[in-house]
Design an enzyme around this catalytic site. Structure first.
Site, mmCIF file in Angstrom:
data_model
loop_
_atom_site.group_PDB
_atom_site.id
_atom_site.type_symbol
_atom_site.label_atom_id
_atom_site.label_comp_id
_atom_site.label_asym_id
_atom_site.label_seq_id
_atom_site.Cartn_x
_atom_site.Cartn_y
_atom_site.Cartn_z
ATOM 1 N N ASP A 38 6.045 -15.249 8.127
ATOM 2 C CA ASP A 38 5.966 -15.437 6.671
ATOM 3 C C ASP A 38 5.687 -16.902 6.415
ATOM 4 O O ASP A 38 5.842 -17.748 7.314
ATOM 5 C CB ASP A 38 7.304 -15.014 6.015
ATOM 6 N N ARG A 40 7.507 -18.356 4.101
ATOM 7 C CA ARG A 40 8.852 -18.834 3.752
ATOM 8 C C ARG A 40 9.688 -19.057 5.008
ATOM 9 O O ARG A 40 9.325 -18.652 6.095
ATOM 10 C CB ARG A 40 9.606 -17.754 2.957
ATOM 11 N N TYR A 146 -4.282 -7.555 -9.866
ATOM 12 C CA TYR A 146 -3.579 -6.961 -8.714
ATOM 13 C C TYR A 146 -4.199 -5.606 -8.369
ATOM 14 O O TYR A 146 -4.525 -5.327 -7.204
ATOM 15 C CB TYR A 146 -2.104 -6.818 -9.086
HETATM 16 P P1 NAD Z 1 7.050 -9.691 -1.759
HETATM 17 O O1 NAD Z 1 6.413 -10.621 -2.727
HETATM 18 O O2 NAD Z 1 8.493 -9.419 -1.869
HETATM 19 O O3 NAD Z 1 6.764 -10.200 -0.280
HETATM 20 C C1 NAD Z 1 5.546 -10.755 0.125
HETATM 21 C C2 NAD Z 1 5.826 -11.768 1.209
HETATM 22 O O4 NAD Z 1 4.584 -12.345 1.613
HETATM 23 C C3 NAD Z 1 6.719 -12.938 0.729
HETATM 24 O O5 NAD Z 1 7.823 -13.094 1.593
HETATM 25 C C4 NAD Z 1 5.799 -14.148 0.782
HETATM 26 O O6 NAD Z 1 6.450 -15.351 1.156
HETATM 27 C C5 NAD Z 1 4.788 -13.726 1.848
HETATM 28 N N1 NAD Z 1 3.506 -14.446 1.723
HETATM 29 C C6 NAD Z 1 2.869 -14.792 0.570
HETATM 30 N N2 NAD Z 1 1.757 -15.489 0.877
HETATM 31 C C7 NAD Z 1 1.689 -15.563 2.226
HETATM 32 C C8 NAD Z 1 0.781 -16.159 3.127
HETATM 33 N N3 NAD Z 1 -0.295 -16.829 2.687
HETATM 34 N N4 NAD Z 1 1.015 -16.049 4.463
HETATM 35 C C9 NAD Z 1 2.120 -15.385 4.919
HETATM 36 N N5 NAD Z 1 3.027 -14.808 4.099
HETATM 37 C C10 NAD Z 1 2.805 -14.905 2.777
HETATM 38 O O7 NAD Z 1 6.209 -8.333 -1.786
HETATM 39 P P2 NAD Z 1 6.712 -6.863 -1.392
HETATM 40 O O8 NAD Z 1 7.287 -6.247 -2.585
HETATM 41 O O9 NAD Z 1 7.479 -6.908 -0.129
HETATM 42 O O10 NAD Z 1 5.293 -6.173 -1.174
HETATM 43 C C11 NAD Z 1 4.695 -6.077 0.110
HETATM 44 C C12 NAD Z 1 3.384 -5.324 -0.034
HETATM 45 O O11 NAD Z 1 3.634 -4.033 -0.628
HETATM 46 C C13 NAD Z 1 2.369 -6.002 -0.966
HETATM 47 O O12 NAD Z 1 1.072 -5.753 -0.495
HETATM 48 C C14 NAD Z 1 2.560 -5.280 -2.286
HETATM 49 O O13 NAD Z 1 1.406 -5.312 -3.076
HETATM 50 C C15 NAD Z 1 2.850 -3.877 -1.799
HETATM 51 N N6 NAD Z 1 3.552 -3.076 -2.811
HETATM 52 C C16 NAD Z 1 4.821 -3.398 -3.188
HETATM 53 C C17 NAD Z 1 5.472 -2.637 -4.158
HETATM 54 C C18 NAD Z 1 6.878 -2.949 -4.608
HETATM 55 O O14 NAD Z 1 7.358 -2.317 -5.551
HETATM 56 N N7 NAD Z 1 7.567 -3.894 -3.972
HETATM 57 C C19 NAD Z 1 4.807 -1.544 -4.732
HETATM 58 C C20 NAD Z 1 3.493 -1.281 -4.358
HETATM 59 C C21 NAD Z 1 2.885 -2.037 -3.368
HETATM 60 N N1 SER Z 2 5.859 -2.648 -7.856
HETATM 61 C C1 SER Z 2 4.545 -3.169 -7.889
HETATM 62 C C2 SER Z 2 4.347 -4.042 -9.090
HETATM 63 O O1 SER Z 2 5.011 -3.788 -10.084
HETATM 64 C C3 SER Z 2 3.543 -2.039 -7.929
HETATM 65 O O2 SER Z 2 2.576 -2.293 -6.986
HETATM 66 O O3 SER Z 2 3.555 -4.927 -9.035
#
Ligand code: NAD
Ligand code: SER
Length: 319
Positions: A38, A40, A146
């Site tokens: 990551d 972070r 997005y």
């Molecule tokens: P999040 O924002 O909690 O986690 C993303 C992570 O990526 C963070 O820890 C961030 O530090 C890291 N990151 C950002 N830029 C980076 C870079 N340049 N290099 C390396 N790491 C980097 O997101 P999430 O909720 O865990 O989502 C993960 C995936 O699932 C994403 O593609 C998101 O679109 C998808 N998604 C999530 C949800 C949801 O409800 N959480 C729903 C639909 C899709």
């Molecule tokens: N939980 C996500 C958002 O609200 C859906 O991809 O962005």
């Protein structure tokens, strides 16, 4: 435990999904077979469970070297900017969401990686898509940056599979609800905040209106769906863009009522902001027939079962 002939890299491992997915993969493959990475600092829950490497996925050379140095065979790409944060910085959202995926797909093609996982979202749909039981194949036309980046990403995944044979797999996650790692700036984050506030102050002001129905899922179902998709025989994966994935569907009013069964004094009010428009452009519920048919998807959690588990676990954290 699965025999560790696979070496897995999780990119974005410190995010909402990444922490739980990394821990589950380490349970299955062994700690040393799953490298977390990551931008972070290492998440406290990952510490001591396996290797951690700080990496910016936008730097393709660094990523490529890491894949070669650690003999990586599978990549789970979770780094992204989510919907609400994306609307505040559209250029960054497009650049990261597209650039990271293309870097991973290119290296997967060059190094013949066994598998790649990349999540899409219900955000690929737009106001012209059917709202109820939104089908796998239908009008898309997303209106958020997005959603645009996720739809383009889906097309790239299918292209790399059909053109170069890259075994890339994807799910259109609904809004995900969890208590272990904080959410990263999505429109569905209200459904997490509400539990925290219910326990802390017994009240919550929701940024979506009371009748905003959205597809949602509890994190244990999301992690299981991801693993089941990735473990399925390639012959069972007919969708190479991204699978619709259903869990449950509810409105702020309904999640409030579910919480009130445990905390009767809980008060919910509404003050919709810019995220209302995003939510209004998305489906209310999802038809995930293709996922059920192809690789046997079936969710386990409904709203009340999730509420019970969320409140129990969050209350235990406070004690
Ligand atoms: P999040 O924002 O909690 O986690 C993303 C992570 O990526 C963070 O820890 C961030 O530090 C890291 N990151 C950002 N830029 C980076 C870079 N340049 N290099 C390396 N790491 C980097 O997101 P999430 O909720 O865990 O989502 C993960 C995936 O699932 C994403 O593609 C998101 O679109 C998808 N998604 C999530 C949800 C949801 O409800 N959480 C729903 C639909 C899709
Ligand atoms: N939980 C996500 C958002 O609200 C859906 O991809 O962005």
């Amino acid at each position: 435990m699965v025999m560790a002939t696979e070496k897995i890299l999780v990119v974005g491992a410190c995010g909402q999904i990444g922490v739980e997915l990394t821990l589950q993969l380490r349970k299955m493959y062994g700690g040393s077979a799953v490298i977390a990475s990551d931008l972070r600092e290492e998440h406290p829950m990952l510490k001591g469970t396996g290797p951690y490497i700080s990496m910016d996925i936008m730097n393709k050379e660094t990523f490529h070297v890491l894949v070669l140095r650690y003999n990586i065979t599978q990549v789970y790409l979770l780094a992204a900017i989510l919907s609400a944060t994306g609307e505040k910085n559209p250029h960054l959202a497009w650049t990261l969401n597209m650039g990271s995926l293309l870097n991973v797909l290119e290296v997967a093609r060059e190094e013949k990686l066994h598998k790649v996982y990349w999540p899409s979202s219900i955000a690929v749909f737009g106001p012209n898509s059917p709202k109820q039981d939104t089908p796998q194949h239908t009008i898309m036309e997303p209106t958020t940056v997005y959603g645009v980046s996720k739809l383009a990403g889906e097309r790239w995944c299918e292209y790399f599979n059909h053109r170069f044979g890259v075994d890339v797999r994807s799910l259109r996650y609904p809004g995900l609800i969890s208590y272990k790692s904080a959410p990263g700036g999505g429109t569905t984050d209200y459904a997490i905040e509400i539990y925290h506030e219910a326990l802390a102050t017994q009240k919550y002001e929701c940024f979506l209106s009371e009748k905003t129905y959205l597809p949602m899922m509890y994190m244990p179902d999301a992690i299981r769906s991801t693993i089941e998709l990735m473990e399925a025989d390639a012959s069972r994966i007919s969708v190479r863009s991204s699978y619709n994935l259903g869990g449950m569907s509810f409105s702020p009013k309904e999640i409030g009522a579910s919480i009130q069964k445990h905390i009767p004094s809980f008060e919910l009010s509404y003050n919709p902001d810019f995220r209302q428009q995003i939510a209004d452009s998305w489906p209310s519920s999802i038809d995930d027939g293709a996922a059920r048919e192809d690789w046997g998807w079936k969710p386990a959690y409904d709203l009340d079962r999730m509420t019970e588990d969320m409140l129990k676990n969050l209350a235990a954290e406070v004690d």
